[in-house]
Scaffold this motif. Structure first.
Motif, PDB file in Angstrom:
ATOM      1  N   THR A 172     -35.200  71.855 -20.101  1.00 31.79           N
ATOM      2  CA  THR A 172     -36.647  71.675 -20.005  1.00 31.79           C
ATOM      3  C   THR A 172     -37.228  71.818 -21.405  1.00 31.79           C
ATOM      4  O   THR A 172     -36.918  72.784 -22.111  1.00 31.79           O
ATOM      5  N   PRO A 173     -38.057  70.868 -21.821  1.00 27.64           N
ATOM      6  CA  PRO A 173     -38.605  70.893 -23.182  1.00 27.64           C
ATOM      7  C   PRO A 173     -39.462  72.125 -23.445  1.00 27.64           C
ATOM      8  O   PRO A 173     -40.044  72.705 -22.520  1.00 27.64           O
ATOM      9  N   GLN A 174     -39.577  72.492 -24.711  1.00 32.34           N
ATOM     10  CA  GLN A 174     -40.430  73.618 -25.099  1.00 32.34           C
ATOM     11  C   GLN A 174     -41.908  73.265 -24.942  1.00 32.34           C
ATOM     12  O   GLN A 174     -42.720  74.104 -24.577  1.00 32.34           O
ATOM     13  N   THR A 175     -42.248  72.006 -25.205  1.00 31.93           N
ATOM     14  CA  THR A 175     -43.623  71.544 -25.027  1.00 31.93           C
ATOM     15  C   THR A 175     -43.634  70.254 -24.225  1.00 31.93           C
ATOM     16  O   THR A 175     -42.704  69.447 -24.299  1.00 31.93           O
ATOM     17  N   LEU A 176     -44.706  70.080 -23.464  1.00 30.57           N
ATOM     18  CA  LEU A 176     -44.954  68.855 -22.708  1.00 30.57           C
ATOM     19  C   LEU A 176     -46.406  68.474 -22.958  1.00 30.57           C
ATOM     20  O   LEU A 176     -47.312  69.015 -22.318  1.00 30.57           O
ATOM     21  N   GLY A 177     -46.643  67.592 -23.921  1.00 38.24           N
ATOM     22  CA  GLY A 177     -48.012  67.270 -24.286  1.00 38.24           C
ATOM     23  C   GLY A 177     -48.722  68.508 -24.774  1.00 38.24           C
ATOM     24  O   GLY A 177     -48.249  69.192 -25.685  1.00 38.24           O
ATOM     25  N   LYS A 183     -42.475  80.867 -20.399  1.00 42.53           N
ATOM     26  CA  LYS A 183     -41.560  81.764 -19.693  1.00 42.53           C
ATOM     27  C   LYS A 183     -40.603  80.945 -18.854  1.00 42.53           C
ATOM     28  O   LYS A 183     -40.945  79.861 -18.378  1.00 42.53           O
ATOM     29  N   GLN A 184     -39.390  81.488 -18.677  1.00 42.37           N
ATOM     30  CA  GLN A 184     -38.432  80.925 -17.731  1.00 42.37           C
ATOM     31  C   GLN A 184     -37.806  82.063 -16.946  1.00 42.37           C
ATOM     32  O   GLN A 184     -37.569  83.140 -17.489  1.00 42.37           O
ATOM     33  N   LYS A 185     -37.548  81.824 -15.677  1.00 43.13           N
ATOM     34  CA  LYS A 185     -36.857  82.830 -14.868  1.00 43.13           C
ATOM     35  C   LYS A 185     -35.801  82.130 -14.029  1.00 43.13           C
ATOM     36  O   LYS A 185     -36.094  81.155 -13.329  1.00 43.13           O
ATOM     37  N   LYS A 186     -34.570  82.632 -14.132  1.00 41.35           N
ATOM     38  CA  LYS A 186     -33.430  82.005 -13.472  1.00 41.35           C
ATOM     39  C   LYS A 186     -33.100  82.708 -12.165  1.00 41.35           C
ATOM     40  O   LYS A 186     -33.127  83.930 -12.082  1.00 41.35           O
ATOM     41  N   PHE A 187     -32.786  81.889 -11.146  1.00 44.13           N
ATOM     42  CA  PHE A 187     -32.361  82.384  -9.836  1.00 44.13           C
ATOM     43  C   PHE A 187     -31.107  81.602  -9.435  1.00 44.13           C
ATOM     44  O   PHE A 187     -31.186  80.638  -8.675  1.00 44.13           O
ATOM     45  N   GLY A 188     -29.974  81.976  -9.990  1.00 34.13           N
ATOM     46  CA  GLY A 188     -28.746  81.248  -9.677  1.00 34.13           C
ATOM     47  C   GLY A 188     -28.825  79.810 -10.162  1.00 34.13           C
ATOM     48  O   GLY A 188     -29.005  79.555 -11.349  1.00 34.13           O
ATOM     49  N   LYS A 189     -28.759  78.872  -9.238  1.00 28.81           N
ATOM     50  CA  LYS A 189     -28.752  77.449  -9.600  1.00 28.81           C
ATOM     51  C   LYS A 189     -30.142  76.910  -9.924  1.00 28.81           C
ATOM     52  O   LYS A 189     -30.272  75.803 -10.423  1.00 28.81           O
TER      53      LYS A 189
END
Length: 197
Positions: A172-177, A183-189
């Protein structure tokens, strides 16, 4: 009576609709957000969901949007292109409204990628939640990039937060427009990426 026991369902975690059972579409094209993911997402938002418009771009069963309504969102906007899934979504919302008659919502049975006019029309504090089909599925290879392109083109300043739930293995890009990933939060897959202005 036995058929209801065999119908897959999930429960609303908190708020005025806590414990409300939502039916799941009988389609393999939808994948409900897990309870632990929903709980983490709304814990992260805290009171910011109150009085917002919550847009669920890939509506499915409506679990995220209905959870948002349960926790005080002003209105839910649901976009779901699959007719059968949209019918289940509508039944879930009608069940929610029987519990809380003040709920406000709209359902659009159309492809999310044709929803730009809907997103442009929003005139208040808005959260956009995107949980597209995993891009490893047949015919979905460009799904994430199409979502990213739509977000890059958004110009409505009322959409202040965008959450993207996707495969943990995907980039997922650092910026989108004008939106930056905060923040990112991982839940397994699965991983939720949070973007805001």
């Amino acid at each position: 009576m036995n058929s209801s026991k065999n119908t897959p369902s999930i429960l609303i975690n908190a708020g005025t609709l806590k414990g409300l059972k939502l039916a799941l579409p009988p389609s393999l094209s939808t994948r409900p957000t897990k309870a632990i993911v929903r709980e983490s997402f709304f814990n992260t938002l805290g009171g910011e969901v109150v009085d917002c418009v919550f847009v669920e771009g890939f509506g499915g069963s409506g679990s995220m949007g209905i959870e948002a309504l349960s926790r005080g969102a002003r209105e839910g906007v649901f976009i779901e292109r699959d007719v059968h899934s949209a019918q289940v979504l509508e039944r879930n919302l009608l069940g929610a409204k029987q519990r809380d008659s003040s709920l406000r919502y709209r359902i659009y049975t159309q492809d999310f990628f044709t929803s730009a006019p809907i997103l442009r029309s929003l005139q208040t504090h808005t959260i956009l939640y995107l949980d597209p089909p995993f891009s490893i599925r047949e015919g979905m290879a460009d799904m994430y990039e199409r979502c990213f392109e739509l977000v890059r083109a958004l110009s409505n300043p009322c959409i202040w937060l965008i959450a993207f739930e996707g495969m943990s293995a995907a980039h997922t890009p650092q910026t989108l427009g004008k939106y930056a990933r905060i923040k990112q939060k991982k839940f397994g897959k699965s991983t939720i990426s949070y973007y805001r202005i």
